[in-house]
Write an enzyme that holds these catalytic residues in place. Structure first.
Site, PDB file in Angstrom:
ATOM      1  N   ASP A   1      12.499   9.771   4.268  1.00 50.24           N
ATOM      2  CA  ASP A   1      11.648  10.897   4.658  1.00 50.24           C
ATOM      3  C   ASP A   1      12.475  12.073   5.184  1.00 50.24           C
ATOM      4  OD1 ASP A   1      12.478  10.004   7.155  1.00 50.24           O
ATOM      5  OD2 ASP A   1      10.468   9.599   7.931  1.00 50.24           O
TER       6      ASP A   1
ATOM      7  N   HIS B   1      14.816  11.995   7.541  1.00 51.18           N
ATOM      8  CA  HIS B   1      15.195  11.979   8.957  1.00 51.18           C
ATOM      9  C   HIS B   1      16.689  11.771   9.159  1.00 51.18           C
ATOM     10  CE1 HIS B   1      14.276   7.346   9.242  1.00 51.18           C
ATOM     11  NE2 HIS B   1      15.566   7.521   9.050  1.00 51.18           N
TER      12      HIS B   1
ATOM     13  N   ASP C   1      20.863   5.723  17.967  1.00 52.51           N
ATOM     14  CA  ASP C   1      19.520   5.258  18.287  1.00 52.51           C
ATOM     15  C   ASP C   1      19.462   3.743  18.507  1.00 52.51           C
ATOM     16  OD1 ASP C   1      20.048   4.739  15.606  1.00 52.51           O
ATOM     17  OD2 ASP C   1      18.652   6.231  14.871  1.00 52.51           O
TER      18      ASP C   1
ATOM     19  N   GLU D   1      11.935  11.943  13.085  1.00 55.23           N
ATOM     20  CA  GLU D   1      10.999  11.862  11.978  1.00 55.23           C
ATOM     21  C   GLU D   1      10.443  13.249  11.651  1.00 55.23           C
ATOM     22  OE1 GLU D   1      11.226   9.291  10.486  1.00 55.23           O
ATOM     23  OE2 GLU D   1      10.611   7.458  11.483  1.00 55.23           O
TER      24      GLU D   1
HETATM   25  C1  F6R Z   1      20.342   4.650  12.015  1.00 56.15           C
HETATM   26  C2  F6R Z   1      19.726   5.940  11.780  1.00 56.15           C
HETATM   27  C3  F6R Z   1      18.821   6.200  10.619  1.00 56.15           C
HETATM   28  C4  F6R Z   1      19.406   5.697   9.297  1.00 56.15           C
HETATM   29  C5  F6R Z   1      18.445   5.976   8.157  1.00 56.15           C
HETATM   30  C6  F6R Z   1      18.951   5.403   6.852  1.00 56.15           C
HETATM   31  O1  F6R Z   1      21.154   4.685  13.174  1.00 56.15           O
HETATM   32  O2  F6R Z   1      19.952   6.805  12.567  1.00 56.15           O
HETATM   33  O3  F6R Z   1      18.586   7.581  10.526  1.00 56.15           O
HETATM   34  O4  F6R Z   1      20.629   6.323   9.070  1.00 56.15           O
HETATM   35  O5  F6R Z   1      17.188   5.447   8.446  1.00 56.15           O
HETATM   36  O6  F6R Z   1      18.988   4.017   6.937  1.00 56.15           O
HETATM   37  P1  F6R Z   1      19.703   3.149   5.818  1.00 56.15           P
HETATM   38  O7  F6R Z   1      21.136   3.486   5.878  1.00 56.15           O
HETATM   39  O8  F6R Z   1      19.457   1.717   6.212  1.00 56.15           O
HETATM   40  O9  F6R Z   1      19.068   3.537   4.525  1.00 56.15           O
END
Ligand code: F6R
Length: 260
Positions: free
Chosen positions: A136, A138, A67, A143
Site C-alpha cells: 500500500d 507505506h 517499528d 499507512e
Molecule cells: C518493517 C517495515 C515495513 C516493511 C514493509 C514491507 O520494519 O517497516 O514497512 O518494510 O511492510 O514488508 P516486506 O519486506 O515483508 O514485504
C-alpha cells in the site's frame, strides 16, 4: 530519488549492503536505521558476510529499528525484536546496549515514543536508514493517510498490511492490529535513505512512490523530497516504472563512469 534496477534480488541486496558498508567505512560509529520484513533479509545476510569474511566492524555502531508490533512479547516468533536478533544482531558485533527497537509491551506508549525520538537525537540522528515498502506504499508502518510530518507513535495497521503480513502468522487473526512506528517526519531526517523493493507485488507501490505525486496516500512518496534517497529494485519490482530506461541510462552515464 536515484533508482537503481538490478536483475536479481541477490544483486540488489549486495548493492544496498555495499552502500551501508560505505557509510560505516567513512564513519565507524554510524547510526543505522533498520527495517524488518522479508525485503531486507538479503542485505542483512550480505552485511553478516562482510563482517565475518571482510572484517566489517559494527563495534561502534548504534541502531534504531523502524517499528514493532504492539502486544507481542520480545520472545514471540514474529516480534521484530526476535527477527532482528535472529537475522542480524546475534551474527555481528553490535554492542547490545547500542540496539534500539520500539517496545511493543510498554505500559506508556506516549512516553516511550517521546523517549525513542529523544534517543535518536541524542545519538546524533540516523546516518543511513534502510527501508522496505508495503504493497500500500507505506514506509515503516506509516499507512495511507499518515501525516508526512508524523513522529514515532502508536499506529493502527491497515487491512491490506494485516493481509500481507498474515503469511508470517498461523492465522490472520493473530496479526497484531497496532504497531509502534517511527513517523515519516522521523524517517525524513535520516541523512541517507535506502528504499528496497523486490517482486512484482511491489511494482505498483514502487511506481507510485517514485513517479506519482507526493501524497500521504503513498507515504513512500515523501522520499521524493529527501536530498539523498536511493531506491534499489529488482526487475519485477521495477516493471511498472514509466521512466525505467532513463534510470538505466543515468547509471550508464554517471559522470564518473569510464568513458568509451
Ligand atoms: C518493517 C517495515 C515495513 C516493511 C514493509 C514491507 O520494519 O517497516 O514497512 O518494510 O511492510 O514488508 P516486506 O519486506 O515483508 O514485504
Amino acid at each position: 530519488m536515484e533508482v537503481i534496477i538490478h536483475q536479481t534480488y541477490a544483486e540488489m541486496s549486495r548493492a544496498a549492503a555495499e552502500a551501508v558498508a560505505d557509510v560505516l567505512n567513512a564513519k565507524p560509529n554510524a547510526v543505522i536505521g533498520m527495517a524488518t520484513g522479508s525485503t531486507p533479509l538479503g542485505v542483512y545476510q550480505e552485511l553478516v558476510r562482510m563482517h565475518k569474511g571482510g572484517g566489517l566492524d559494527f563495534s561502534q555502531v548504534t541502531t534504531f529499528n523502524l517499528d514493532e508490533y504492539v502486544g507481542l512479547p520480545t520472545t514471540h516468533e514474529q516480534s521484530y525484536h526476535r527477527f532482528m536478533h535472529e537475522n542480524f544482531f546475534r551474527q555481528v558485533n553490535i554492542p547490545p546496549q547500542n540496539v534500539h527497537i520500539p517496545s511493543g509491551t510498554t505500559s506508556n506508549y506516549r512516553a516511550f515514543c517521546a523517549w525513542y525520538e529523544q534517543r535518536i537525537e541524542e545519538c546524533g540522528g540516523i546516518d543511513v536508514q534502510i527501508l522496505g515498502i508495503g504493497s500500500d506504499g507505506h514506509i515503516a508502518f506509516n499507512e495511507p493517510a499518515s501525516s508526512l510530518s508524523s513522529r514515532t507513535r502508536l499506529k493502527t495497521l491497515a487491512k491490506q498490511t494485516i493481509d500481507d503480513n498474515a503469511r508470517f502468522f498461523s492465522s490472520r487473526d493473530e496479526v497484531p492490529v497496532y504497531a509502534i512506528t517511527m513517523g515519516v517526519g522521523t524517517i525524513m531526517e535520516a541523512r541517507k535513505i535506502l528504499l528496497l523493493a523486490n517482486g512484482a507485488k511491489k511494482a505498483e507501490a514502487v511506481a507510485a512512490a517514485v513517479e506519482g505525486p507526493v501524497t500521504s496516500m503513498i507515504t513512500a512518496s515523501a522520499l521524493q523530497m529527501h536530498p539523498d534517497a536511493t531506491v534499489y529494485v529488482d526487475e519485477p519490482a521495477a516493471s511498472k516504472l514509466k521512466m525505467r530506461e532513463y534510470y538505466d541510462w543515468i547509471q550508464k552515464k554517471k559522470p564518473d563512469a569510464p568513458r568509451v
